[in-house]
Design a protein around this motif. Structure first.
Motif, PDB file in Angstrom:
ATOM      1  N   SER A   1       3.962 -79.159 -32.999  1.00  0.00           N
ATOM      2  CA  SER A   1       3.702 -80.059 -31.881  1.00  0.00           C
ATOM      3  C   SER A   1       4.989 -80.773 -31.465  1.00  0.00           C
ATOM      4  O   SER A   1       5.989 -80.742 -32.180  1.00  0.00           O
ATOM      5  N   LYS A   2       4.932 -81.407 -30.306  1.00  0.00           N
ATOM      6  CA  LYS A   2       6.102 -82.070 -29.708  1.00  0.00           C
ATOM      7  C   LYS A   2       7.235 -81.070 -29.524  1.00  0.00           C
ATOM      8  O   LYS A   2       8.406 -81.350 -29.800  1.00  0.00           O
ATOM      9  N   VAL A   3       6.872 -79.893 -29.051  1.00  0.00           N
ATOM     10  CA  VAL A   3       7.823 -78.798 -28.891  1.00  0.00           C
ATOM     11  C   VAL A   3       8.635 -79.002 -27.608  1.00  0.00           C
ATOM     12  O   VAL A   3       8.089 -79.373 -26.564  1.00  0.00           O
TER      13      VAL A   3
ATOM     14  N   HIS B   1       2.716 -77.206 -27.628  1.00  0.00           N
ATOM     15  CA  HIS B   1       2.466 -76.750 -28.991  1.00  0.00           C
ATOM     16  C   HIS B   1       2.790 -75.266 -29.102  1.00  0.00           C
ATOM     17  O   HIS B   1       2.711 -74.516 -28.131  1.00  0.00           O
ATOM     18  N   ILE B   2       3.123 -74.851 -30.299  1.00  0.00           N
ATOM     19  CA  ILE B   2       3.204 -73.440 -30.669  1.00  0.00           C
ATOM     20  C   ILE B   2       2.250 -73.236 -31.836  1.00  0.00           C
ATOM     21  O   ILE B   2       2.243 -74.018 -32.792  1.00  0.00           O
ATOM     22  N   VAL B   3       1.447 -72.191 -31.760  1.00  0.00           N
ATOM     23  CA  VAL B   3       0.455 -71.886 -32.800  1.00  0.00           C
ATOM     24  C   VAL B   3       0.740 -70.491 -33.353  1.00  0.00           C
ATOM     25  O   VAL B   3       0.969 -69.550 -32.586  1.00  0.00           O
ATOM     26  N   ALA B   4       0.721 -70.361 -34.666  1.00  0.00           N
ATOM     27  CA  ALA B   4       0.903 -69.061 -35.322  1.00  0.00           C
ATOM     28  C   ALA B   4      -0.241 -68.826 -36.300  1.00  0.00           C
ATOM     29  O   ALA B   4      -0.684 -69.758 -36.983  1.00  0.00           O
ATOM     30  N   LEU B   5      -0.712 -67.598 -36.354  1.00  0.00           N
ATOM     31  CA  LEU B   5      -1.780 -67.195 -37.272  1.00  0.00           C
ATOM     32  C   LEU B   5      -1.307 -66.026 -38.112  1.00  0.00           C
ATOM     33  O   LEU B   5      -0.857 -65.007 -37.582  1.00  0.00           O
ATOM     34  N   THR B   6      -1.415 -66.171 -39.432  1.00  0.00           N
ATOM     35  CA  THR B   6      -1.065 -65.110 -40.373  1.00  0.00           C
ATOM     36  C   THR B   6      -2.220 -64.931 -41.343  1.00  0.00           C
ATOM     37  O   THR B   6      -2.778 -65.915 -41.824  1.00  0.00           O
TER      38      THR B   6
ATOM     39  N   GLY C   1      12.757 -83.026 -33.434  1.00  0.00           N
ATOM     40  CA  GLY C   1      11.578 -83.890 -33.435  1.00  0.00           C
ATOM     41  C   GLY C   1      10.255 -83.157 -33.440  1.00  0.00           C
ATOM     42  O   GLY C   1       9.200 -83.764 -33.191  1.00  0.00           O
ATOM     43  N   VAL C   2      10.266 -81.862 -33.747  1.00  0.00           N
ATOM     44  CA  VAL C   2       9.031 -81.081 -33.794  1.00  0.00           C
ATOM     45  C   VAL C   2       8.228 -81.452 -35.031  1.00  0.00           C
ATOM     46  O   VAL C   2       8.785 -81.628 -36.122  1.00  0.00           O
ATOM     47  N   VAL C   3       6.921 -81.572 -34.863  1.00  0.00           N
ATOM     48  CA  VAL C   3       6.010 -81.908 -35.961  1.00  0.00           C
ATOM     49  C   VAL C   3       5.263 -80.643 -36.369  1.00  0.00           C
ATOM     50  O   VAL C   3       4.697 -79.941 -35.524  1.00  0.00           O
ATOM     51  N   THR C   4       5.246 -80.351 -37.670  1.00  0.00           N
ATOM     52  CA  THR C   4       4.621 -79.130 -38.181  1.00  0.00           C
ATOM     53  C   THR C   4       3.332 -79.453 -38.920  1.00  0.00           C
ATOM     54  O   THR C   4       3.297 -80.339 -39.778  1.00  0.00           O
ATOM     55  N   GLY C   5       2.266 -78.726 -38.588  1.00  0.00           N
ATOM     56  CA  GLY C   5       1.008 -78.822 -39.316  1.00  0.00           C
ATOM     57  C   GLY C   5       0.595 -77.459 -39.815  1.00  0.00           C
ATOM     58  O   GLY C   5       0.858 -76.431 -39.159  1.00  0.00           O
ATOM     59  N   ILE C   6      -0.039 -77.403 -40.981  1.00  0.00           N
ATOM     60  CA  ILE C   6      -0.445 -76.131 -41.580  1.00  0.00           C
ATOM     61  C   ILE C   6      -1.896 -76.229 -42.020  1.00  0.00           C
ATOM     62  O   ILE C   6      -2.271 -77.152 -42.751  1.00  0.00           O
TER      63      ILE C   6
END
Length: 248
Positions: A137-139, A185-190, A222-227
């Protein structure tokens, strides 16, 4: 133009619901029994459907659309239609928060998901797949270019598995009855074959110098990462995981 598979959808929603305690199984009874077919008949295409492994009262799922115009038409057909009218009270009774929704489109270059598990005549497997969703987020422009370009290649190589990826769709939400989260946002699925494969991939990613450099650059921007660490439901249409037997 209609799309027949979630992987081909140019518009995607990532929906993350916080449910009431013990609400997950009740929602799945309604969702799988009635609401999946209702959404598909309205023109949507469902993707992966998951339970959060660390928060079992959380439901995470994807659905896709042929276009923003078709999204509005499909949502109107479903939410003003008979299936939702008949079962909305039972579904809504399980939910505390259903507004954590990201409206997405393919990245540039695109990184589409693999065919769904069980497709192509492969049938179900005895393994317990582990799915991971990264949400950045905050991309900003530089971070998007990094994640969707060289960063994606580093991520796939370190994980040893395909990584599907989407970015925020900037168009106006034309169905405001269902809000979406603001921002970029950027979303990735693995998806991994099992816990062992996931843990090995996580160790490789942690130790990968290229990925450490990506993380440092994202932090500086300043990008925020969530998993999210997820377990597919029995009816999930998540991408087929790469088997260690096939990949060597």
């Amino acid at each position: 133009m209609p799309v027949t598979d979630f992987a081909d959808c140019p518009i995607v929603e990532l929906r993350r619901y916080q449910l009431r305690p013990q609400g997950f199984d009740e929602l799945q009874r309604v969702f799988q029994g009635w609401l999946v077919d209702g959404q598909e008949q309205a023109g949507m295409r469902l993707g992966g459907q998951f339970r959060d492994r660390r928060s079992p009262d959380r439901f995470v799922w994807f659905r896709g659309f042929a276009s923003m115009t078709r999204r509005q038409e499909a949502l109107e057909a479903f939410y003003f239609g008979p299936a939702w009218r008949a079962h909305r009270d039972a579904a809504n009774a399980t939910m505390l928060d259903s507004d954590d929704v990201l409206l997405l489109r393919p990245t540039e270059p695109p990184h589409s998901p693999r065919p769904p598990a069980g497709a192509g005549g492969t049938g179900p497997t005895d393994s317990d797949p582990w799915a991971v969703v990264h949400v950045w987020s905050k991309v900003v422009d530089e971070a998007e270019a990094l994640l969707c370009g060289g960063g994606h290649k580093i991520l796939e190589q370190a994980l040893g598995a395909p990584v599907a990826m989407w970015r925020t769709e900037p168009a106006e939400n034309t169905f405001p009855r269902l809000p979406v989260q603001p921002g970029r946002h950027i979303v990735a699925l693995t998806v991994f074959e099992d816990e062992t494969q996931w843990r090995s991939a996580t160790d490789r990613l942690r130790d990968d110098p290229g990925w450490r450099d990506v993380v440092e650059r994202l932090d500086q921007a300043g990008v925020v990462t969530g998993i999210d660490l997820l377990q597919p439901t029995a009816a999930s249409r998540h991408p087929r995981p790469v088997s260690r037997r096939r990949s060597g």
